[in-house]
Design an enzyme around this catalytic site. Sequence first.
Site, PDB file in Angstrom:
ATOM      1  N   THR A  70      80.279  41.749  -1.531  1.00  0.00           N
ATOM      2  CA  THR A  70      79.002  41.676  -2.230  1.00  0.00           C
ATOM      3  C   THR A  70      79.056  40.631  -3.335  1.00  0.00           C
ATOM      4  O   THR A  70      78.154  39.797  -3.463  1.00  0.00           O
ATOM      5  CB  THR A  70      78.637  43.055  -2.814  1.00  0.00           C
ATOM      6  OG1 THR A  70      78.402  43.937  -1.711  1.00  0.00           O
ATOM      7  CG2 THR A  70      77.395  42.982  -3.671  1.00  0.00           C
ATOM      8  N   ASN A 149      77.456  42.879  11.102  1.00  0.00           N
ATOM      9  CA  ASN A 149      78.178  44.106  10.793  1.00  0.00           C
ATOM     10  C   ASN A 149      77.682  45.307  11.579  1.00  0.00           C
ATOM     11  O   ASN A 149      78.368  46.301  11.700  1.00  0.00           O
ATOM     12  CB  ASN A 149      78.086  44.397   9.287  1.00  0.00           C
ATOM     13  CG  ASN A 149      76.650  44.377   8.804  1.00  0.00           C
ATOM     14  OD1 ASN A 149      75.840  43.577   9.277  1.00  0.00           O
ATOM     15  ND2 ASN A 149      76.325  45.258   7.888  1.00  0.00           N
ATOM     16  N   GLN A 178      82.953  40.521   8.213  1.00  0.00           N
ATOM     17  CA  GLN A 178      83.262  41.294   9.420  1.00  0.00           C
ATOM     18  C   GLN A 178      84.127  40.525  10.394  1.00  0.00           C
ATOM     19  O   GLN A 178      84.731  41.100  11.291  1.00  0.00           O
ATOM     20  CB  GLN A 178      81.961  41.718  10.133  1.00  0.00           C
ATOM     21  CG  GLN A 178      81.187  42.804   9.417  1.00  0.00           C
ATOM     22  CD  GLN A 178      81.969  44.094   9.290  1.00  0.00           C
ATOM     23  OE1 GLN A 178      82.925  44.344  10.025  1.00  0.00           O
ATOM     24  NE2 GLN A 178      81.577  44.927   8.334  1.00  0.00           N
ATOM     25  N   SER A 198      86.375  39.918   2.406  1.00  0.00           N
ATOM     26  CA  SER A 198      86.565  41.081   1.554  1.00  0.00           C
ATOM     27  C   SER A 198      87.844  41.818   1.946  1.00  0.00           C
ATOM     28  O   SER A 198      88.078  42.071   3.127  1.00  0.00           O
ATOM     29  CB  SER A 198      85.354  42.002   1.726  1.00  0.00           C
ATOM     30  OG  SER A 198      85.625  43.246   1.127  1.00  0.00           O
ATOM     31  N   GLY A 199      88.667  42.159   0.947  1.00  0.00           N
ATOM     32  CA  GLY A 199      89.984  42.738   1.199  1.00  0.00           C
ATOM     33  C   GLY A 199      89.982  44.059   1.948  1.00  0.00           C
ATOM     34  O   GLY A 199      90.784  44.281   2.838  1.00  0.00           O
ATOM     35  N   HIS A 200      89.033  44.938   1.609  1.00  0.00           N
ATOM     36  CA  HIS A 200      89.135  46.282   2.186  1.00  0.00           C
ATOM     37  C   HIS A 200      88.686  46.344   3.637  1.00  0.00           C
ATOM     38  O   HIS A 200      88.785  47.380   4.284  1.00  0.00           O
ATOM     39  CB  HIS A 200      88.385  47.302   1.318  1.00  0.00           C
ATOM     40  CG  HIS A 200      86.900  47.278   1.473  1.00  0.00           C
ATOM     41  ND1 HIS A 200      86.229  48.216   2.214  1.00  0.00           N
ATOM     42  CD2 HIS A 200      85.966  46.445   0.990  1.00  0.00           C
ATOM     43  CE1 HIS A 200      84.919  47.963   2.171  1.00  0.00           C
ATOM     44  NE2 HIS A 200      84.741  46.886   1.428  1.00  0.00           N
ATOM     45  N   THR A 236      89.572  39.358 -16.499  1.00  0.00           N
ATOM     46  CA  THR A 236      91.011  39.395 -16.233  1.00  0.00           C
ATOM     47  C   THR A 236      91.266  39.628 -14.748  1.00  0.00           C
ATOM     48  O   THR A 236      90.674  40.516 -14.135  1.00  0.00           O
ATOM     49  CB  THR A 236      91.664  40.506 -17.070  1.00  0.00           C
ATOM     50  OG1 THR A 236      91.387  40.229 -18.437  1.00  0.00           O
ATOM     51  CG2 THR A 236      93.156  40.550 -16.849  1.00  0.00           C
ATOM     52  N   CYS A 322      76.602  50.366   4.037  1.00  0.00           N
ATOM     53  CA  CYS A 322      75.954  50.030   2.775  1.00  0.00           C
ATOM     54  C   CYS A 322      74.502  50.453   2.747  1.00  0.00           C
ATOM     55  O   CYS A 322      73.917  50.635   1.695  1.00  0.00           O
ATOM     56  CB  CYS A 322      76.040  48.543   2.506  1.00  0.00           C
ATOM     57  SG  CYS A 322      77.728  47.993   2.408  1.00  0.00           S
TER      58      CYS A 322
END
Lengths: 379, 404
Positions: A70, A149, A178, A198-200, A236, A322
Amino acid sequence: MIYFDNSATTKPYPEVLDSFIKVSTEYFGNPSSLHGLGAKAESLLTQARRQVADLLHVKSAEIYFTSGGTEGNNLAVKGIAHAYSKRGKHIITTVMEHASIKETCQLLEEEGFDITYLQVDSNGFVSVEDLKNALRTDTILVSVMSVNNEVGSIQPIVEIGHLLKEYPQVLFHVDHVQGIGKVPLDIATAGIDLCTISGHKFHGLKGTGVLYVRDGIRVSPLFTGGNQEAKLRSGTENVAGFVALARALRLTLQKSAQDYGKLIEIRDMLLNGLNEITGVKINSPLHGAPHIINFSIPGIKSEVFIHALEEKEIYVSTTSACSSKKKSISDTVLAMFHDQKRADSVIRISTSYENELYEVEFVLQEIKNTLLKLQKVMR
Amino acid sequence: MKFDHIIIRYGEISTKKRNRKSFVDKLKNHIRWALRDFKAAKLTASRERMYIILNGEDHQKIIEQIKGVYGIQSLSPALKIGRDIEEIKTAALYYIDQLSGEIETFKVSTKRSDKDFPYDTNEMNHLLGGHLLRNKDGILKVDVKNPDLDLRVEVRKEAVYLSGENIHGAGGLPFGSSGKAMLMLSGGIDSPVAGFLSMKRGLEIECIHFYSPPFTSERSKQKVMDLAEKLALVNGSMKVHIVPFTEIQMLIQKQIPENYTMTSTRRLMLRIADAIREKEEALAIITGESLGQVASQTMNSMFAINEVISTPVLRPLIAMDKLEIIELAKQYDTFEISNQPYEDCCTVFTPASPKTKPKLEKVQYYESFVDFDKLIADAVEQTEIQKIRFGEKATGEGQLEDLF
């Protein structure tokens, strides 16, 4: 438990969690700190960035770490819109983008940008010809997802990139959230200027992602502050998360090289099995992504079906995670088939390299059983 | 159909009479280093050229690798085929298709060392030219005077060879053929570029870095080692002399008037560098200075600074603009490293307004009150030598490989 909802999120690899915990406990310094702990954290961040760049065959300086899909999509679309608004205010996207593109575009419309939403055909594909016709002299950005997706249609990204090479003033963003690890895409040669992952979605952790920004492209930041990530994203850095992402990406691409055949076998077995069940309509295109199988059972509300399967510890999903809580109707399936009943009863199975063939057999059997049970009740 | 060998031509070396053998030997060593990942490839040399016998290795990958070796003027890949005329025709077409750049015109030149071959040179030229024209109708034309490609066909007893494509090499002279010099490596953008350009003209270099903890950090030293690792690309490894400079720098701050500290610092760095040079038996000092770029690089400053030594100070970047230097730094892949924002020996202690026109007599006068000789000798004595190999990670990267 059978987890068939990998497009919503994936289970982090144990190795990835190990890296996260080790970095969080032992190298917790702030990369901006001048002391040795900071230096260590910074060196880990550099290494993570280099590894991601190497795996994607791009330059280190083109990799920006984000909090996920996102943010990546917001940063790309708003960032380009605001940085290049003097050049023009026209953006082209498609009707089947993820909410983080769709809603962002709607917001930009309120700011005075003009957005063209390309239609898709019954296979969920946009046409390059339509895109070419939609291009204007004030077009600054084209944003198209590589893999949808919901139904898994693969967009002609390489062809679009090729077309846009003739329009150097138009930048090209690809939402590859995706697709990564499942549908090969060579960012550098495909003429892509920005690319979100996206990592997840590949067994990394939530809250981690990457935006690729080609060398020389200006992006105006969403956050201002400490000027981290080459001023593009203040805040950070999530060093542990990004090290974990780099590791997850390496492992996923490794598995993709080894187990791609298995993923295809699983899909084919599912498609064949589902096709044999009366009342089931397949929504996924024939030549779609190997990990997304979308179907409808007109007459049966998706939500009911999901919960019925859940009782057997099988986890699948309705539309994209989502948007599935707001409403059960799938915009994508509606755009493809213009059939309200079909769009109202959508089930999505999404697999990963962690799934096995025997799970498919069990799931198919349970789908049949559930359907029989529900059809009796819901006539 | 396979590429058999690559012909390597060395431009300038062929003109150097007496030193020729040592030049060629040095070039050979460096080509061998560049070929380190291609185990099957063999290197042989004749008087005018070298040959890389591919033995099945990919010729394009090898060319990409050795294109950067200093001392190579040009490269040509060559095909080896049987003596059947149809095979030669097919090969000629294949050769055209795999060229690295587009061409519009060509000619065919046949050389026939085997006079028993059924076709003579004219017939061959005609046959092959005609075949290419038929297959590349409208794309290729013949131009015998000034062709983009002179396709050379060599008919020998054992086989037929096709070559002709000329790929530009890096030029310059082989590493080490011009002797040795010391490069003053600060960590900035300029000095690594000066290093590469010097190596291009055949210099063997070693680096000198001034390290002033705690005023400059461990990270700035790592940055220098990272740069040295990049410079090691040319020769496989790089030596860095790390000079402890804190004490001298503090003494300068104490003893020299503020607007002259910079001038004095540079003078002392140069004296130390020269002492190390003497120890290492090098013949020059290289700096990344560019005229007028900063206060220490004005003509007056250079005059006042250079006075301390009589060794040649080479300044390959003297006439370059900053943007040109940055362009080169990007090419040599050092820009990103140099651009990291750590204090180094040049930035820490910079006075607010350093003299851009320092006077030699004045700086000599200020320095006359302090005895730097002992400190210089100590600094040289305590200089630590680190050697870094190409591909080695200097910044401690790679030590935590298991996390990735």
